[in-house]
Design a protein around this motif. Structure first.
Motif, PDB file in Angstrom:
ATOM      1  N   ASP A 273     -19.785 -15.256  -3.717  1.00 37.56           N
ATOM      2  CA  ASP A 273     -20.148 -15.812  -2.416  1.00 37.56           C
ATOM      3  C   ASP A 273     -19.671 -17.255  -2.256  1.00 37.56           C
ATOM      4  O   ASP A 273     -19.657 -17.774  -1.143  1.00 37.56           O
ATOM      5  CB  ASP A 273     -21.664 -15.700  -2.167  1.00 37.56           C
ATOM      6  N   ASP A 274     -19.247 -17.911  -3.358  1.00 31.80           N
ATOM      7  CA  ASP A 274     -18.609 -19.227  -3.176  1.00 31.80           C
ATOM      8  C   ASP A 274     -17.081 -19.113  -3.269  1.00 31.80           C
ATOM      9  O   ASP A 274     -16.382 -20.083  -3.578  1.00 31.80           O
ATOM     10  CB  ASP A 274     -19.175 -20.283  -4.140  1.00 31.80           C
ATOM     11  N   LEU A 275     -16.571 -17.922  -2.938  1.00 31.26           N
ATOM     12  CA  LEU A 275     -15.138 -17.667  -2.741  1.00 31.26           C
ATOM     13  C   LEU A 275     -14.269 -17.845  -3.997  1.00 31.26           C
ATOM     14  O   LEU A 275     -13.114 -18.226  -3.906  1.00 31.26           O
ATOM     15  CB  LEU A 275     -14.582 -18.518  -1.579  1.00 31.26           C
ATOM     16  N   GLN A 276     -14.847 -17.562  -5.155  1.00 35.99           N
ATOM     17  CA  GLN A 276     -14.026 -17.469  -6.377  1.00 35.99           C
ATOM     18  C   GLN A 276     -13.477 -16.048  -6.428  1.00 35.99           C
ATOM     19  O   GLN A 276     -14.259 -15.107  -6.309  1.00 35.99           O
ATOM     20  CB  GLN A 276     -14.871 -17.679  -7.643  1.00 35.99           C
ATOM     21  N   VAL A 277     -12.168 -15.927  -6.604  1.00 37.97           N
ATOM     22  CA  VAL A 277     -11.577 -14.588  -6.723  1.00 37.97           C
ATOM     23  C   VAL A 277     -11.609 -14.184  -8.199  1.00 37.97           C
ATOM     24  O   VAL A 277     -10.873 -14.716  -9.011  1.00 37.97           O
ATOM     25  CB  VAL A 277     -10.128 -14.570  -6.180  1.00 37.97           C
ATOM     26  N   LEU A 278     -12.503 -13.246  -8.539  1.00 36.14           N
ATOM     27  CA  LEU A 278     -12.640 -12.834  -9.935  1.00 36.14           C
ATOM     28  C   LEU A 278     -11.580 -11.800 -10.310  1.00 36.14           C
ATOM     29  O   LEU A 278     -11.204 -11.680 -11.471  1.00 36.14           O
ATOM     30  CB  LEU A 278     -14.039 -12.257 -10.184  1.00 36.14           C
ATOM     31  N   ALA A 279     -11.127 -11.026  -9.314  1.00 37.18           N
ATOM     32  CA  ALA A 279     -10.076 -10.030  -9.562  1.00 37.18           C
ATOM     33  C   ALA A 279      -9.430  -9.658  -8.238  1.00 37.18           C
ATOM     34  O   ALA A 279     -10.092  -9.657  -7.201  1.00 37.18           O
ATOM     35  CB  ALA A 279     -10.681  -8.772 -10.196  1.00 37.18           C
ATOM     36  N   SER A 280      -8.133  -9.384  -8.289  1.00 39.85           N
ATOM     37  CA  SER A 280      -7.432  -8.915  -7.089  1.00 39.85           C
ATOM     38  C   SER A 280      -6.319  -7.978  -7.542  1.00 39.85           C
ATOM     39  O   SER A 280      -5.359  -8.407  -8.172  1.00 39.85           O
ATOM     40  CB  SER A 280      -6.853 -10.108  -6.312  1.00 39.85           C
ATOM     41  N   ILE A 281      -6.496  -6.697  -7.255  1.00 38.85           N
ATOM     42  CA  ILE A 281      -5.551  -5.674  -7.729  1.00 38.85           C
ATOM     43  C   ILE A 281      -4.889  -5.016  -6.517  1.00 38.85           C
ATOM     44  O   ILE A 281      -5.568  -4.641  -5.561  1.00 38.85           O
ATOM     45  CB  ILE A 281      -6.292  -4.579  -8.542  1.00 38.85           C
ATOM     46  N   VAL A 282      -3.576  -4.901  -6.551  1.00 41.51           N
ATOM     47  CA  VAL A 282      -2.842  -4.269  -5.448  1.00 41.51           C
ATOM     48  C   VAL A 282      -1.953  -3.167  -6.021  1.00 41.51           C
ATOM     49  O   VAL A 282      -1.153  -3.425  -6.916  1.00 41.51           O
ATOM     50  CB  VAL A 282      -1.943  -5.293  -4.703  1.00 41.51           C
ATOM     51  N   ALA A 283      -2.114  -1.942  -5.499  1.00 36.38           N
ATOM     52  CA  ALA A 283      -1.205  -0.847  -5.872  1.00 36.38           C
ATOM     53  C   ALA A 283      -0.244  -0.630  -4.703  1.00 36.38           C
ATOM     54  O   ALA A 283      -0.656  -0.252  -3.613  1.00 36.38           O
ATOM     55  CB  ALA A 283      -1.998   0.427  -6.159  1.00 36.38           C
ATOM     56  N   SER A 284       1.019  -0.917  -4.947  1.00 34.73           N
ATOM     57  CA  SER A 284       2.020  -0.804  -3.884  1.00 34.73           C
ATOM     58  C   SER A 284       2.510   0.640  -3.766  1.00 34.73           C
ATOM     59  O   SER A 284       2.528   1.381  -4.736  1.00 34.73           O
ATOM     60  CB  SER A 284       3.189  -1.730  -4.221  1.00 34.73           C
ATOM     61  N   GLN A 285       2.919   1.014  -2.549  1.00 34.70           N
ATOM     62  CA  GLN A 285       3.488   2.354  -2.341  1.00 34.70           C
ATOM     63  C   GLN A 285       4.970   2.273  -2.001  1.00 34.70           C
ATOM     64  O   GLN A 285       5.539   3.235  -1.467  1.00 34.70           O
ATOM     65  CB  GLN A 285       2.757   3.060  -1.194  1.00 34.70           C
ATOM     66  N   ASP A 286       5.592   1.138  -2.269  1.00 35.83           N
ATOM     67  CA  ASP A 286       6.993   0.944  -1.859  1.00 35.83           C
ATOM     68  C   ASP A 286       7.895   2.099  -2.311  1.00 35.83           C
ATOM     69  O   ASP A 286       8.755   2.563  -1.563  1.00 35.83           O
ATOM     70  CB  ASP A 286       7.548  -0.379  -2.412  1.00 35.83           C
ATOM     71  N   GLU A 287       7.670   2.557  -3.550  1.00 32.67           N
ATOM     72  CA  GLU A 287       8.527   3.627  -4.087  1.00 32.67           C
ATOM     73  C   GLU A 287       8.382   4.917  -3.274  1.00 32.67           C
ATOM     74  O   GLU A 287       9.340   5.654  -3.097  1.00 32.67           O
ATOM     75  CB  GLU A 287       8.155   3.925  -5.554  1.00 32.67           C
ATOM     76  N   VAL A 288       7.146   5.155  -2.782  1.00 31.50           N
ATOM     77  CA  VAL A 288       6.878   6.384  -2.022  1.00 31.50           C
ATOM     78  C   VAL A 288       7.653   6.382  -0.704  1.00 31.50           C
ATOM     79  O   VAL A 288       8.215   7.391  -0.274  1.00 31.50           O
ATOM     80  CB  VAL A 288       5.356   6.499  -1.725  1.00 31.50           C
ATOM     81  N   HIS A 289       7.696   5.203  -0.046  1.00 38.28           N
ATOM     82  CA  HIS A 289       8.265   5.138   1.307  1.00 38.28           C
ATOM     83  C   HIS A 289       9.749   4.755   1.344  1.00 38.28           C
ATOM     84  O   HIS A 289      10.389   4.924   2.372  1.00 38.28           O
ATOM     85  CB  HIS A 289       7.449   4.143   2.148  1.00 38.28           C
ATOM     86  N   ARG A 290      10.251   4.241   0.209  1.00 40.42           N
ATOM     87  CA  ARG A 290      11.642   3.733   0.182  1.00 40.42           C
ATOM     88  C   ARG A 290      12.664   4.748   0.679  1.00 40.42           C
ATOM     89  O   ARG A 290      13.521   4.403   1.499  1.00 40.42           O
ATOM     90  CB  ARG A 290      11.978   3.248  -1.229  1.00 40.42           C
ATOM     91  N   PRO A 291      12.582   6.036   0.270  1.00 46.70           N
ATOM     92  CA  PRO A 291      13.611   6.985   0.735  1.00 46.70           C
ATOM     93  C   PRO A 291      13.633   7.143   2.254  1.00 46.70           C
ATOM     94  O   PRO A 291      14.644   7.570   2.815  1.00 46.70           O
ATOM     95  CB  PRO A 291      13.196   8.313   0.081  1.00 46.70           C
TER      96      PRO A 291
END
Ligand code: KG4
Ligand code: ZN
Length: 340
Positions: free
Chosen positions: A20-38
């Motif tokens: 609640d004091d805006l510390q980012v304890l974790a940030s995970i991103v799974a990209s789908q670029d490979e799925v849409h590239r074709p």
């Protein structure tokens, strides 16, 4: 307090844990670029299926990286608008299920507003009120941001978003998806004045709107020849031509974004401009905004690249909604439509 934040509006599945004091304890991103590239663009049905595969692993990974468990989470927030309907449904359903099972408050995040909150997260100090420019694959919008919970739309694109134009121009030149970074890399080698591409609404100083479809068509005809209906990808271009096309296109987009943002600052009387969204990662845009902010004497806040492109940490705007008591019920719906 710990907040679990979920993001699945388009083609990134993301989860973050913030305090609640805006510390980012974790940030995970799974990209789908490979799925849409074709397909050289996001295919909504494939995006929804990929979110389904990614959502639980991404949540688990965020919890692990924050060294906490589900039972440590005090509230859950999810981006429920705007975006692709099938994609939004995955995140919203996961968030509602967790809120119900854990019996914790549920909060809604407007994805476009969250892009601007990335500036607040990065600056680690209040950045409101301000003018906000969101430039992403789906949106190009200017806001008068009165507070983190009160955004007033000043204007937006009447057709393509800036990022969408980057992606489509990249496809015309046979560059890989997503096109923005590829066009930007090519543009660095080219002459931004090589082609006189149109800058829509630039002379209409009272309109805080954008249009990039005419620019896109102008690039197409610069490749094929005027009125020629051949597929631009079938035309062989020299690397110098490609670089000049990319640089001239990028400059036209940047000129429009900078000009209208400066007008929005002047019109509202705000002294700060916050910029977010994937296209805000563009170095040419960042530099042009820096110069404009010095000339017009306003403060400029742009988040680093990883907070500009889609992520869940920017959903920390939900902390503000929590403080304002803006909770959701378990019938929270998706809002795929345009942002207000
Ligand atoms: O915000 P974002 O990750 O997703 C949406 O909410 O749409 O933005 C993605 C967009 C894509 O169109 C991508 O080509 C563009 O941001 N982009 C860039 C750059 N990096 C990403 N456009 C221009 N220059 C860049 N460096
Ligand atoms: Zn986005």
């Amino acid at each position: 307090m710990k907040f679990l934040l979920l993001e699945s509006t388009c083609d990134e599945t993301a989860a973050a844990v913030v305090t609640d004091d805006l510390q980012v304890l974790a940030s995970i991103v799974a990209s789908q670029d490979e799925v849409h590239r074709p397909f050289q663009g996001v295919v909504p049905e494939l995006a929804a299926r990929a979110h389904l595969d990614h959502v639980l692993p991404v949540i688990e990974s965020a919890l692990q990286s924050a060294s906490c468990e589900l039972s440590d989470i005090d509230a859950i927030a999810v981006a429920n608008t705007p975006g692709l309907a099938g994609s939004l449904l995955i995140g919203v359903t996961a968030a509602k299920t967790l809120a119900w099972v854990l019996d914790i408050p549920l909060l809604a995040v407007n994805h476009v507003h969250a892009h601007l909150y990335a500036c607040r997260l990065f600056e680690r100090r209040d950045v409101f009120p301000c003018v906000g420019l969101v430039v992403s694959g789906g949106h190009t919008s200017l806001f008068d941001c009165h507070s983190p919970c009160h955004f007033e739309l000043l204007g937006g694109t009447i057709d393509d978003a800036a990022g969408e134009a980057f992606d489509k121009v990249a496809a015309m030149m046979g560059l890989p998806f997503p096109g923005g970074p590829a066009v930007a890399r090519l543009a660095a080698q080219g002459d931004p004045a090589a082609y006189a591409f149109p800058r829509s609404f630039l002379r209409e100083t009272d309109r805080l709107q954008f249009s990039f479809s005419g620019l896109k068509t102008a690039v197409r005809y610069a490749i094929t020849g005027p009125g020629d209906r051949r597929d631009p990808q079938s035309i062989a271009l020299s690397s110098e031509q490609k670089a000049d096309l990319a640089a001239s296109f990028q400059q036209a987009v940047v000129d429009c974004l900078v000009d209208k943002s400066c007008r929005a600052v002047a019109r509202t009387g705000r002294d700060r401009l916050c910029v977010g969204g994937g296209v805000a990662a563009n170095e040419c845009l960042r530099e042009a905004l820096r110069v404009a902010s010095q000339n017009q004497r306003f403060e400029l806040c742009i988040a680093p690249t990883e907070l500009c492109t889609d992520n869940a940490a920017m959903g920390a705007i939900a902390v503000e909604r929590y403080r304002a008591g803006l909770f959701e019920q378990l019938d929270l719906d998706i809002g795929p439509g345009l942002v207000r």
